[in-house]
Design a protein around this motif. Structure first.
Motif, mmCIF file in Angstrom:
data_model
loop_
_atom_site.group_PDB
_atom_site.id
_atom_site.type_symbol
_atom_site.label_atom_id
_atom_site.label_comp_id
_atom_site.label_asym_id
_atom_site.label_seq_id
_atom_site.Cartn_x
_atom_site.Cartn_y
_atom_site.Cartn_z
ATOM 1 N N GLU A 121 0.834 -1.202 0.000
ATOM 2 C CA GLU A 121 0.000 0.000 0.000
ATOM 3 C C GLU A 121 0.872 1.258 0.000
ATOM 4 N N SER A 122 1.913 1.269 0.847
ATOM 5 C CA SER A 122 2.843 2.402 0.877
ATOM 6 C C SER A 122 3.557 2.542 -0.463
ATOM 7 N N ALA A 123 3.932 1.425 -1.047
ATOM 8 C CA ALA A 123 4.623 1.460 -2.341
ATOM 9 C C ALA A 123 3.753 2.138 -3.394
ATOM 10 N N LYS A 124 2.488 1.751 -3.465
ATOM 11 C CA LYS A 124 1.585 2.346 -4.448
ATOM 12 C C LYS A 124 1.451 3.852 -4.206
ATOM 13 N N ARG A 125 1.295 4.250 -2.941
ATOM 14 C CA ARG A 125 1.152 5.663 -2.596
ATOM 15 C C ARG A 125 2.419 6.434 -2.936
ATOM 16 N N GLU A 126 3.583 5.903 -2.557
ATOM 17 C CA GLU A 126 4.855 6.594 -2.785
ATOM 18 C C GLU A 126 5.216 6.677 -4.264
ATOM 19 N N ILE A 127 4.952 5.632 -5.008
ATOM 20 C CA ILE A 127 5.186 5.673 -6.454
ATOM 21 C C ILE A 127 4.330 6.787 -7.069
ATOM 22 N N GLY A 128 3.075 6.885 -6.640
ATOM 23 C CA GLY A 128 2.178 7.910 -7.142
ATOM 24 C C GLY A 128 2.609 9.327 -6.801
ATOM 25 N N ILE A 129 3.292 9.495 -5.682
ATOM 26 C CA ILE A 129 3.791 10.813 -5.287
ATOM 27 C C ILE A 129 4.911 11.266 -6.226
ATOM 28 N N HIS A 130 5.785 10.356 -6.588
ATOM 29 C CA HIS A 130 7.021 10.721 -7.281
ATOM 30 C C HIS A 130 7.061 10.430 -8.781
ATOM 31 N N PHE A 131 6.153 9.591 -9.278
ATOM 32 C CA PHE A 131 6.192 9.215 -10.694
ATOM 33 C C PHE A 131 4.810 9.280 -11.319
ATOM 34 N N ALA A 132 4.745 9.820 -12.517
ATOM 35 C CA ALA A 132 3.534 9.732 -13.333
ATOM 36 C C ALA A 132 3.517 8.338 -13.952
ATOM 37 N N GLY A 133 2.333 7.826 -14.192
ATOM 38 C CA GLY A 133 2.218 6.488 -14.777
ATOM 39 C C GLY A 133 3.004 6.325 -16.068
ATOM 40 N N THR A 134 3.111 7.405 -16.838
ATOM 41 C CA THR A 134 3.835 7.355 -18.112
ATOM 42 C C THR A 134 5.342 7.246 -17.928
ATOM 43 N N GLU A 135 5.832 7.455 -16.713
ATOM 44 C CA GLU A 135 7.279 7.353 -16.457
ATOM 45 C C GLU A 135 7.718 5.924 -16.160
ATOM 46 N N LEU A 136 6.787 5.021 -15.926
ATOM 47 C CA LEU A 136 7.123 3.629 -15.660
ATOM 48 C C LEU A 136 7.206 2.877 -16.983
ATOM 49 N N VAL A 137 8.281 2.157 -17.172
ATOM 50 C CA VAL A 137 8.560 1.508 -18.451
ATOM 51 C C VAL A 137 8.348 0.000 -18.328
ATOM 52 N N ALA A 138 7.620 -0.566 -19.273
ATOM 53 C CA ALA A 138 7.397 -2.015 -19.321
ATOM 54 C C ALA A 138 8.398 -2.645 -20.293
ATOM 55 N N TYR A 139 9.056 -3.701 -19.836
ATOM 56 C CA TYR A 139 9.976 -4.454 -20.685
ATOM 57 C C TYR A 139 10.254 -5.785 -20.006
ATOM 58 N N LYS A 140 10.895 -6.690 -20.700
ATOM 59 C CA LYS A 140 11.264 -7.985 -20.123
ATOM 60 C C LYS A 140 12.763 -8.034 -19.904
ATOM 61 N N ARG A 141 13.154 -8.488 -18.711
ATOM 62 C CA ARG A 141 14.572 -8.774 -18.478
ATOM 63 C C ARG A 141 14.905 -10.048 -19.235
ATOM 64 N N ILE A 142 16.078 -10.110 -19.752
ATOM 65 C CA ILE A 142 16.473 -11.282 -20.539
ATOM 66 C C ILE A 142 16.565 -12.547 -19.679
ATOM 67 N N ASP A 143 16.767 -12.352 -18.359
ATOM 68 C CA ASP A 143 16.934 -13.514 -17.476
ATOM 69 C C ASP A 143 15.658 -13.888 -16.717
ATOM 70 N N GLU A 144 14.526 -13.287 -17.029
ATOM 71 C CA GLU A 144 13.282 -13.599 -16.312
ATOM 72 C C GLU A 144 12.939 -15.096 -16.298
ATOM 73 N N PRO A 145 13.136 -15.818 -17.395
ATOM 74 C CA PRO A 145 12.800 -17.254 -17.352
ATOM 75 C C PRO A 145 13.570 -18.059 -16.298
ATOM 76 N N VAL A 146 14.744 -17.593 -15.913
ATOM 77 C CA VAL A 146 15.510 -18.345 -14.930
ATOM 78 C C VAL A 146 15.391 -17.755 -13.517
ATOM 79 N N LEU A 147 14.666 -16.648 -13.381
ATOM 80 C CA LEU A 147 14.472 -16.038 -12.060
ATOM 81 C C LEU A 147 13.268 -16.606 -11.326
ATOM 82 N N TYR A 148 12.240 -16.983 -12.058
ATOM 83 C CA TYR A 148 10.983 -17.421 -11.454
ATOM 84 C C TYR A 148 10.554 -18.766 -11.997
ATOM 85 N N GLU A 149 9.886 -19.547 -11.149
ATOM 86 C CA GLU A 149 9.301 -20.806 -11.601
ATOM 87 C C GLU A 149 8.022 -20.518 -12.346
#
Length: 149
Positions: A121-149
């Motif tokens: 909840e704090s994370a959502k509030r704090e992100i909203g204080i300091h960043f506009a939604g358009t400043e967050l970038v979506a992409y895939k890390r190249i190592d994601e398949p080996v980070l998570y099951e």
């Protein structure tokens, strides 16, 4: 994936620790989705630390946070708030475990190098204080398949 807010405070920026701190989160496998370096205006500091406004230490905290630039970040990953808090370590560096940011890089609770959201909840509030939604970038890390099951 979950998101959290992390801020390298003015003492961490002044000491040249931004690269080391970013590296710790990246090495763990978290994904940086937003970042910026700026001197925070008092209005946003009040929003950030609203739960401390009436506490006796707030004026000192505000002076400290506005004394120099901060490096603001949004990190993404599974259970990222809990993971980031473990990387950061206890609020009081004297109680922070070796291997954590505060355990390795900080000496005093008043200059503890970094802030991290303490709940989703704090994370959502704090992100909203300091960043506009358009400043967050979506992409895939190249190592994601080996980070998570």
């Amino acid at each position: 994936m979950d998101r959290t807010f992390v801020m390298v405070k003015p003492d961490g920026v002044a000491r040249g620790l931004v690269g080391d701190i970013v590296s710790r989160f990246e090495s763990k496998g978290l994904k940086l989705v937003a970042a910026k370096l700026e001197k925070l205006p008092e209005k946003r500091v009040r929003e950030q630390y609203q739960e401390h406004l009436e506490k006796p230490f707030y004026p000192s905290l505000q002076h400290y946070i506005t004394s120099g630039p901060c490096f603001l970040m949004v990190w993404e990953g599974r259970n990222v708030v809990k993971v980031a808090r473990a990387i950061i370590g206890a609020t009081n560096p004297a109680e922070a475990a070796a291997g954590t940011i505060r355990g390795d890089l900080a000496m005093d609770i008043g200059r503890n190098v970094v802030h991290g959201s303490d709940s989703p909840e704090s994370a959502k509030r704090e992100i909203g204080i300091h960043f506009a939604g358009t400043e967050l970038v979506a992409y895939k890390r190249i190592d994601e398949p080996v980070l998570y099951e």
